[in-house]
Scaffold this motif. Sequence first.
Motif, PDB file in Angstrom:
ATOM      1  N   ASP A 168       0.819  -1.222   0.000  1.00  0.00           N
ATOM      2  CA  ASP A 168       0.000   0.000   0.000  1.00  0.00           C
ATOM      3  C   ASP A 168       0.851   1.270   0.000  1.00  0.00           C
ATOM      4  N   SER A 169       0.233   2.403   0.320  1.00  0.00           N
ATOM      5  CA  SER A 169       0.975   3.660   0.416  1.00  0.00           C
ATOM      6  C   SER A 169       1.241   3.934   1.894  1.00  0.00           C
ATOM      7  N   THR A 170       2.117   4.881   2.149  1.00  0.00           N
ATOM      8  CA  THR A 170       2.368   5.273   3.538  1.00  0.00           C
ATOM      9  C   THR A 170       1.060   5.710   4.196  1.00  0.00           C
ATOM     10  N   SER A 171       0.263   6.481   3.472  1.00  0.00           N
ATOM     11  CA  SER A 171      -1.013   6.964   4.029  1.00  0.00           C
ATOM     12  C   SER A 171      -1.905   5.814   4.471  1.00  0.00           C
ATOM     13  N   VAL A 172      -2.073   4.837   3.596  1.00  0.00           N
ATOM     14  CA  VAL A 172      -2.960   3.716   3.916  1.00  0.00           C
ATOM     15  C   VAL A 172      -2.385   2.908   5.085  1.00  0.00           C
ATOM     16  N   PRO A 203       1.414  16.463   6.167  1.00  0.00           N
ATOM     17  CA  PRO A 203      -0.053  16.567   6.101  1.00  0.00           C
ATOM     18  C   PRO A 203      -0.788  15.229   6.113  1.00  0.00           C
ATOM     19  N   THR A 204      -0.347  14.267   5.307  1.00  0.00           N
ATOM     20  CA  THR A 204      -1.127  13.031   5.238  1.00  0.00           C
ATOM     21  C   THR A 204      -1.209  12.361   6.608  1.00  0.00           C
ATOM     22  N   ASP A 205      -0.167  12.485   7.392  1.00  0.00           N
ATOM     23  CA  ASP A 205      -0.174  11.870   8.724  1.00  0.00           C
ATOM     24  C   ASP A 205      -1.295  12.483   9.573  1.00  0.00           C
ATOM     25  N   LEU A 206      -1.404  13.800   9.504  1.00  0.00           N
ATOM     26  CA  LEU A 206      -2.449  14.474  10.285  1.00  0.00           C
ATOM     27  C   LEU A 206      -3.831  14.192   9.698  1.00  0.00           C
ATOM     28  N   LEU A 255       4.617  10.149  15.340  1.00  0.00           N
ATOM     29  CA  LEU A 255       5.535  11.207  14.924  1.00  0.00           C
ATOM     30  C   LEU A 255       6.358  10.794  13.714  1.00  0.00           C
ATOM     31  N   THR A 256       6.871  11.805  13.024  1.00  0.00           N
ATOM     32  CA  THR A 256       7.773  11.552  11.907  1.00  0.00           C
ATOM     33  C   THR A 256       9.202  11.752  12.398  1.00  0.00           C
ATOM     34  N   HIS A 257      10.028  10.734  12.216  1.00  0.00           N
ATOM     35  CA  HIS A 257      11.393  10.746  12.772  1.00  0.00           C
ATOM     36  C   HIS A 257      12.203  11.938  12.254  1.00  0.00           C
ATOM     37  N   HIS A 271      11.834  15.368  10.176  1.00  0.00           N
ATOM     38  CA  HIS A 271      10.768  16.248   9.695  1.00  0.00           C
ATOM     39  C   HIS A 271      10.934  16.562   8.209  1.00  0.00           C
ATOM     40  N   TYR A 272       9.847  16.448   7.458  1.00  0.00           N
ATOM     41  CA  TYR A 272       9.947  16.610   5.998  1.00  0.00           C
ATOM     42  C   TYR A 272      10.368  18.022   5.598  1.00  0.00           C
ATOM     43  N   LYS A 273       9.990  18.998   6.406  1.00  0.00           N
ATOM     44  CA  LYS A 273      10.261  20.372   5.996  1.00  0.00           C
ATOM     45  C   LYS A 273      11.615  20.865   6.520  1.00  0.00           C
ATOM     46  N   TRP A 324       6.012   5.360  14.403  1.00  0.00           N
ATOM     47  CA  TRP A 324       6.997   6.243  13.779  1.00  0.00           C
ATOM     48  C   TRP A 324       6.835   6.265  12.269  1.00  0.00           C
ATOM     49  N   ASP A 325       6.815   7.450  11.702  1.00  0.00           N
ATOM     50  CA  ASP A 325       6.860   7.584  10.250  1.00  0.00           C
ATOM     51  C   ASP A 325       8.329   7.776   9.866  1.00  0.00           C
ATOM     52  N   LEU A 326       8.847   6.806   9.124  1.00  0.00           N
ATOM     53  CA  LEU A 326      10.278   6.811   8.770  1.00  0.00           C
ATOM     54  C   LEU A 326      10.506   7.204   7.308  1.00  0.00           C
ATOM     55  N   SER A 327       9.540   7.930   6.726  1.00  0.00           N
ATOM     56  CA  SER A 327       9.621   8.247   5.294  1.00  0.00           C
ATOM     57  C   SER A 327      10.912   8.956   4.913  1.00  0.00           C
ATOM     58  N   HIS A 328      11.363   9.899   5.754  1.00  0.00           N
ATOM     59  CA  HIS A 328      12.577  10.643   5.423  1.00  0.00           C
ATOM     60  C   HIS A 328      13.817  10.079   6.107  1.00  0.00           C
ATOM     61  N   SER A 329      13.698   8.897   6.653  1.00  0.00           N
ATOM     62  CA  SER A 329      14.829   8.278   7.351  1.00  0.00           C
ATOM     63  C   SER A 329      15.322   7.025   6.642  1.00  0.00           C
ATOM     64  N   GLY A 338       6.817   3.737   6.347  1.00  0.00           N
ATOM     65  CA  GLY A 338       7.800   4.516   5.596  1.00  0.00           C
ATOM     66  C   GLY A 338       7.554   4.370   4.112  1.00  0.00           C
ATOM     67  N   CYS A 339       8.286   5.165   3.408  1.00  0.00           N
ATOM     68  CA  CYS A 339       8.042   5.408   2.002  1.00  0.00           C
ATOM     69  C   CYS A 339       9.030   4.615   1.127  1.00  0.00           C
ATOM     70  N   GLY A 340       8.575   4.147  -0.025  1.00  0.00           N
ATOM     71  CA  GLY A 340       9.459   3.389  -0.916  1.00  0.00           C
ATOM     72  C   GLY A 340      10.089   4.212  -2.015  1.00  0.00           C
TER      73      GLY A 340
HETATM   74  C1  LIG Z   1       6.535  11.373   1.724  1.00  0.00           C
HETATM   75  C2  LIG Z   1       5.811  11.186   3.011  1.00  0.00           C
HETATM   76  C3  LIG Z   1       4.594  10.508   3.047  1.00  0.00           C
HETATM   77  C4  LIG Z   1       3.991  10.024   1.777  1.00  0.00           C
HETATM   78  O1  LIG Z   1       2.777   9.387   1.909  1.00  0.00           O
HETATM   79  P1  LIG Z   1       2.120   8.721   0.616  1.00  0.00           P
HETATM   80  O2  LIG Z   1       0.988   7.973   1.130  1.00  0.00           O
HETATM   81  O3  LIG Z   1       3.181   7.905  -0.049  1.00  0.00           O
HETATM   82  O4  LIG Z   1       1.737   9.812  -0.322  1.00  0.00           O
HETATM   83  C5  LIG Z   1       3.998  10.304   4.287  1.00  0.00           C
HETATM   84  N1  LIG Z   1       4.553  10.794   5.414  1.00  0.00           N
HETATM   85  C6  LIG Z   1       5.731  11.473   5.398  1.00  0.00           C
HETATM   86  C7  LIG Z   1       6.323  11.961   6.661  1.00  0.00           C
HETATM   87  C8  LIG Z   1       6.376  11.700   4.199  1.00  0.00           C
HETATM   88  O5  LIG Z   1       7.516  12.385   4.175  1.00  0.00           O
END
Ligand SMILES: *Cc1c(COP(=O)(O)O)cnc(C)c1O
Length: 409
Positions: free
Chosen positions: A97-101, A128-131, A166-168, A170-172, A195-200, A218-220
Amino acid sequence: MTENRWERARELDAADPLSGFRERFSLPEGIIYLDGNSLGALPKATPERMLQVIEEEWGEGLIRSWNDSGWFEMASRIGGKIAPLIGASPNEVIACDSTSVNLFKLIAAALDMQTGRKVILSEPGNFPTDLYMIAGLEKQGLAERRLADRASLTDAIDGDVALLMLTHAHYKTGELFDLELLTRAAHEAGAMVLWDLSHSTGVLPVDLNAANADFAVGCGYKYLCGGPGAPAFAFVAERHHADLAQPLTGWFGHSAPFAFSDDYDAAPGIEQLLCGTSPVLGLAALEVGIDLIAGIGVERLHQKSRALSDFFLECMEESGLELELVSPPNSGQRGSQLSFRHEHAHAICQALIARGVIGDFRDPDILRLGFAPAYLRFRDMVEAVGHLGEVLGSGEWRKSEFNRRAVVT
Ligand SMILES: *Cc1c(COP(=O)(O)O)cnc(C)c1O
């Protein structure tokens, strides 16, 4: 001065143990790619593998390939390859799936495991998607969203908090949370942690099991170079597998999908996180990226990532370039990125892209530059800083063509 910088870049590139990996990626001529944190570059081995999956496994093998080419086990197999990158056991991670799902499934699962607690605690400004995924569950009446600033997060963990999410990195800003410390603080208050490890993942060493973490996603398609929209991953600590109940009870998460029973019976292991049929083409591309990144090794990637961004800052300082840095100045405290605040960050970013330096812009005023260590060189830092200096010095960013916004920034 500039000569000096080029000389240092040459020395650093010559001494770089990862320099040979750049040629394993397909990068366009004349481009300095500082956005590998948003969409990782294409590994050269990916197109060939995709052709094989499409022409041989799909074209020739047809449906037989679910068994003969291992399609059915792909999600678990690839999860197992992500595991060592995040300090997990192979049976605790699945690619799907996606990180969101995956966030949705795991937030809901955590709520289900907690009695009398509904609060999901996160920070304002999280991705945003996390929130939004919390908001969706809130609308269903299942969750209650609570946001607290970094400084007051631990104080906000009380007896109502079901899950700290939390996101390990921060994306910004690239700011890092102390994963171990916050996990402990949550557990002491009876809360679980996601933990959201998308940027880790693939660039920062993470040890989920040493921290005793409960859940992670986390993100692929970022540092793992899995391709646009690549499948994401989900981690659930083995100690929770028996009690886990995630709400997207699709047939691929069933203990025996091909028994075609009328009643759902969750698979005993991490496979219970699957929902529908695995996206085989996406997984095939993702696996190539993971093999390449895992083969280089996260520790080495992290070291180089720090050296690259430190060198970038040094070059800026030497050139007298003053931009407000919003990332932590100490590379040990940030993800693999540098973010700068500027009123005209969007136009500056566009002007850089026109010069072949691809970074990105994050609303409202952040210029974000990512340093994917697998394929960037130190000389790229000198060159990028040179372009940045010219764009700022000449006021080039004021041109009207750089002041229009596209849909995707
Ligand atoms: C990139 C990112 C996502 C992406 O979510 P998708 O479901 O793949 O769109 C989610 N969370 C964080 C923290 C991200 O940096």
